[in-house]
Structure formats: C-alpha cells, structure tokens
Write a protein that holds these residues in place. Structure first.
Motif, short mmCIF file in Angstrom:
data_model
loop_
_atom_site.label_atom_id
_atom_site.label_comp_id
_atom_site.label_asym_id
_atom_site.label_seq_id
_atom_site.Cartn_x
_atom_site.Cartn_y
_atom_site.Cartn_z
N ASP A 1 0.78 -1.15 0.12
CA ASP A 1 -0.08 0.16 0.02
C ASP A 1 0.88 1.18 -0.04
N HIS A 2 0.41 2.24 -0.22
CA HIS A 2 0.86 3.64 -0.59
C HIS A 2 1.56 4.22 0.70
N VAL A 3 1.08 4.10 1.96
CA VAL A 3 1.60 4.58 3.24
C VAL A 3 2.99 3.60 3.21
N THR A 4 2.95 2.42 3.49
CA THR A 4 4.01 1.66 3.56
C THR A 4 5.04 1.94 2.46
N VAL A 5 4.82 2.20 1.26
CA VAL A 5 5.83 2.40 0.32
C VAL A 5 6.51 3.91 0.62
N MET A 6 5.76 4.62 0.95
CA MET A 6 6.27 6.22 1.27
C MET A 6 7.26 6.06 2.51
N ALA A 7 6.97 5.13 3.56
CA ALA A 7 7.57 5.21 4.85
C ALA A 7 8.89 4.51 4.34
N ALA A 8 8.73 3.25 3.76
CA ALA A 8 9.97 2.55 3.38
C ALA A 8 10.88 3.39 2.42
N LEU A 9 10.57 4.03 1.54
CA LEU A 9 11.44 4.64 0.48
C LEU A 9 12.11 5.86 1.24
N GLU A 10 11.26 6.57 2.33
CA GLU A 10 12.08 7.65 2.96
C GLU A 10 13.08 7.03 3.73
N THR A 11 12.81 6.12 4.44
CA THR A 11 13.83 5.28 5.31
C THR A 11 15.07 4.80 4.60
N PHE A 12 14.68 4.41 3.61
CA PHE A 12 15.63 3.67 2.67
C PHE A 12 16.51 4.61 2.08
N THR A 13 16.01 6.07 1.56
CA THR A 13 16.49 7.01 0.93
C THR A 13 17.45 7.73 2.02
N ARG A 14 17.03 8.02 3.31
CA ARG A 14 17.88 8.61 4.03
C ARG A 14 19.07 7.78 4.59
N ALA A 15 18.86 6.45 4.82
CA ALA A 15 19.90 5.53 5.25
C ALA A 15 21.22 5.60 4.05
N THR A 16 20.79 5.70 2.66
CA THR A 16 21.56 5.50 1.28
C THR A 16 22.45 6.92 1.37
N LEU A 17 21.73 7.98 1.71
CA LEU A 17 22.39 9.30 1.79
C LEU A 17 23.33 9.57 3.04
N GLU A 18 23.09 9.04 4.12
CA GLU A 18 23.82 9.11 5.17
C GLU A 18 24.94 7.97 5.15
#
Length: 229
Positions: free
Chosen positions: A74-91
C-alpha cells in the motif's frame, strides 16, 4: 561531516505521490552533477535491494520515480519504506556503486548551426568542435522521446539558449547543444537545439535489447570523425 551535496539532498528530501502506483523522491532542484550523482546512487541502491513490490526505478535530474505494485503493498508502506531507505543511503559512509559505461561517439562536425554557434559565441568553428569534445559528459536522464539522453555539462563557452524558432523536423543522429547540455536526436522529431554535427550512432533501436543504448548515469565522450573542411 557529510559532503555538502549529501547535506543539501537530505535537507531537500521529500516524497511526492505520482499517480496511484508510484512515488517521486526529490533530492533537490535544477541541474547539478553532484545532485544527479546522488540520484543515481539511490537508484542503484533501490535496484540492488530487490524490494519485491518495486516494478521500476526512473532517474531524472534531481529526483527519481519508484513505480510499485499496488496489489503487493500500500501507498503508506511504500512512502515510509522509501524515505527510510533513501535517508540511510544518503547518510551511508559509502554510496552504493553503480555499473556505468563510457561511450566513445564519433561526430561529423558539419551541422547546419555550427557556423552560427561559432559566430554567437565569438569562437571559430574549430574551437567549437574542440570545446564540444573536451568534457566527459554524464547522461543525466532520458526523456522527450525514447533514447533522448540529456548530456552534461557542456563547456561554459558553448552555453546558449535554445533556438528562437524550433525546427519542425530534426534528423536522427543530429548532435546538438542547448543550455548547458548536449544531445543526440534518436528519432526524427521537432527540435529547438543548435545542431553542430551528425553521427551514425543511434541511441535508440526498438528491436534491440535494451532498446536504449545510453542509460542514465553512463558517460559519453565525443570525438571528431574527421577534420572539418
């Protein structure tokens, strides 16, 4: 301390719904090689993660779109997962390495706008050719039509606005410049860029696998096919 580009990307990071089955991850604004490099790093990391609901990942200048299967999550799960994933990648101390290719493309510098570009920039045609061949270009993204790769950055002395009057038809293989970028027209289309040369290299072949010969994140170097007469 994180490099400035990463700090800026983390500050600008936002996720925006793109229809009902995709999300745009924004890392900045405008056209910038450092930001675009981070876009490609996140794209590579998402692809390497092999998340079961990801259908496709499409990079742009300062953002990327992640298309997902709405029947799998679902959309909420995708948004949360991608934000966490992107921040971890950039950091991360080490960005995910992506596979890149370098393409050496021969150009006949006999384009219909070459002399006009020289006159406008205050250069002679040979200098235009030399400056166009000087950079190692990055494929920022693909767009406009299949296989149209936006290549940057052009030498500052060649930066020009697009033509005041676009042409109704530009031949495939036309090598052109506009703004801080260069491109090869893959198909016969309208176009408003300045045509400085031609190449036998075709960026798009519908019958090939993959059909686009240039991919976002690849490198391109132009070389003269022959001396201008």
């Amino acid at each position: 301390m994180a490099p400035p580009a990463r700090t800026a990307a983390l500050s600008a990071l936002s996720l925006v719904p793109l229809g009902d089955a995709a999300v745009t991850i924004v890392l900045g604004q405008g056209i910038d090689l450092d930001t675009n490099s981070l876009v490609h790093a996140v794209v590579a990391a998402v692809r390497a993660a092999a998340l079961p609901w990801v259908l496709d990942v499409v990079p742009a200048y300062a953002s990327l779109a992640v298309h997902y299967d709405p029947l799998h999550t679902d959309h909420v799960t995708v948004m949360a997962a991608l934000e966490t994933f992107t921040r971890a990648t950039l950091e991360s101390s080490e960005l995910h390495q992506r596979d890149v290719r370098e393409h050496l493309i021969q150009v006949r510098y006999d384009g219909m706008d070459l002399d006009a570009v020289a006159a406008t920039t205050g250069l002679d045609p040979e200098q235009v050719v030399a400056l166009h061949c000087e950079p190692l270009y990055t494929v920022y993204m693909l767009g406009f039509v299949p296989g149209f790769a936006y290549l940057g950055d052009l030498h500052p002395a060649l930066v020009l606005e697009r033509r005041a009057e676009p042409r109704a038809s530009v031949a495939p293989g036309s090598v052109a410049i506009a703004g801080r970028q260069s491109a090869i027209y893959p198909l016969r289309t309208p176009g408003g860029w300045h045509i400085i040369g031609n190449t036998v290299f075709r960026p798009f072949d519908a019958g090939a696998t993959p059909p686009c010969r240039l991919a976002a994140g690849d490198f391109v170097r132009f070389i003269p096919a022959k001396s201008r007469t």
